[in-house]
Design an enzyme around this catalytic site. Structure first.
Site, PDB file in Angstrom:
ATOM      1  N   ASP A   8       0.876  -1.159   0.000  1.00 14.19           N
ATOM      2  CA  ASP A   8       0.000   0.000   0.000  1.00 14.19           C
ATOM      3  C   ASP A   8       0.922   1.219   0.000  1.00 14.19           C
ATOM      4  OD1 ASP A   8      -2.352   1.610   0.356  1.00 14.19           O
ATOM      5  OD2 ASP A   8      -1.926   1.675   2.503  1.00 14.19           O
ATOM      6  N   ASP A  10       0.089   5.042   1.004  1.00 12.51           N
ATOM      7  CA  ASP A  10      -0.080   5.932   2.156  1.00 12.51           C
ATOM      8  C   ASP A  10      -0.176   5.132   3.447  1.00 12.51           C
ATOM      9  OD1 ASP A  10      -0.155   8.247   0.471  1.00 12.51           O
ATOM     10  OD2 ASP A  10      -2.219   7.733  -0.033  1.00 12.51           O
ATOM     11  N   ARG A 107     -10.962  -0.545  -6.573  1.00 10.63           N
ATOM     12  CA  ARG A 107     -10.786   0.100  -5.267  1.00 10.63           C
ATOM     13  C   ARG A 107     -10.755  -0.970  -4.180  1.00 10.63           C
ATOM     14  NH1 ARG A 107     -10.958   4.799  -2.625  1.00 10.63           N
ATOM     15  NH2 ARG A 107     -11.812   4.798  -0.529  1.00 10.63           N
ATOM     16  N   ASP A 133      -1.980  -1.025   5.784  1.00  8.39           N
ATOM     17  CA  ASP A 133      -2.294  -0.504   7.114  1.00  8.39           C
ATOM     18  C   ASP A 133      -3.794  -0.420   7.395  1.00  8.39           C
ATOM     19  OD1 ASP A 133      -2.752   1.607   5.338  1.00  8.39           O
ATOM     20  OD2 ASP A 133      -2.055   3.134   6.751  1.00  8.39           O
TER      21      ASP A 133
END
Length: 178
Positions: A8, A10, A107, A133
């Site tokens: 991932d 961010d 998404r 996260d």
């Protein structure tokens, strides 16, 4: 078949300051380069899978995202890390604007981007790893058939609803890269 370390963006690669799209606001997470070098030494491709609803919400453009991505990849290269590819979803099912307002298969928690990466880079998902996260990262990885899921669980509480290795700091992920 290849194997990949899916990351991932961010919260894993950079500190999540919210809708980061300029290099001035991009702060690398401690240990990310060492982790990626370790994975590459063990034969993993490095692939980023990221939701970027800031595009769909009108907070920044695809061109701004692409410019930041090129810069980020160059920073990785300076650290002897090769990012094989970056996949992103600009959509949001309720807050996107115009063409970006839609539910889609790309998404996260949907597995669309992982499946596309697997197809384009001949990746064996069962031999791959996903580090994220958020619960949605782990759900996407599970739906794609990735068994080795690592959740940096220090920011968001998943209430133990998903199966994943839980770590408090990114540096602890190296334990699960084999």
């Amino acid at each position: 078949m290849n194997k990949a370390l899916f990351l991932d963006r961010d919260g894993i690669i950079n500190v999540d300051h919210g809708y980061v799209y300029q290099k001035e606001n991009f702060e690398f997470v401690a240990g990310i380069f060492e982790l990626c070098r370790q994975a590459m030494a063990k034969g993993y491709l490095l692939i980023i899978i990221t939701n970027q609803s800031g595009i769909g919400r009108g907070k920044y453009t695809i061109q701004e995202f692409d410019a930041l991505t090129r810069w980020m990849k160059e920073e990785f290269k300076k650290q002897q890390c090769l990012i094989t590819d970056v996949y992103y979803c600009p959509h949001h099912p309720t807050k996107g604007k115009g063409e970006y307002l839609k539910a889609c298969q790309c998404r996260k928690p949907e597995p669309g981007l992982l499946l596309k990466a697997s197809d384009e880079h001949k990746i064996d998902l069962k031999q791959s790893i996903f580090i994220g996260d958020k619960t949605s990262d782990m759900q996407a990885a599970q739906a794609a058939g990735i068994h080795n899921r690592i959740l940096l669980a220090s920011k968001y509480d998943d209430h133990q609803q998903i199966t994943a290795h839980r770590i408090d700091e990114l540096t602890a992920a190296s334990t699960y890269i084999d």
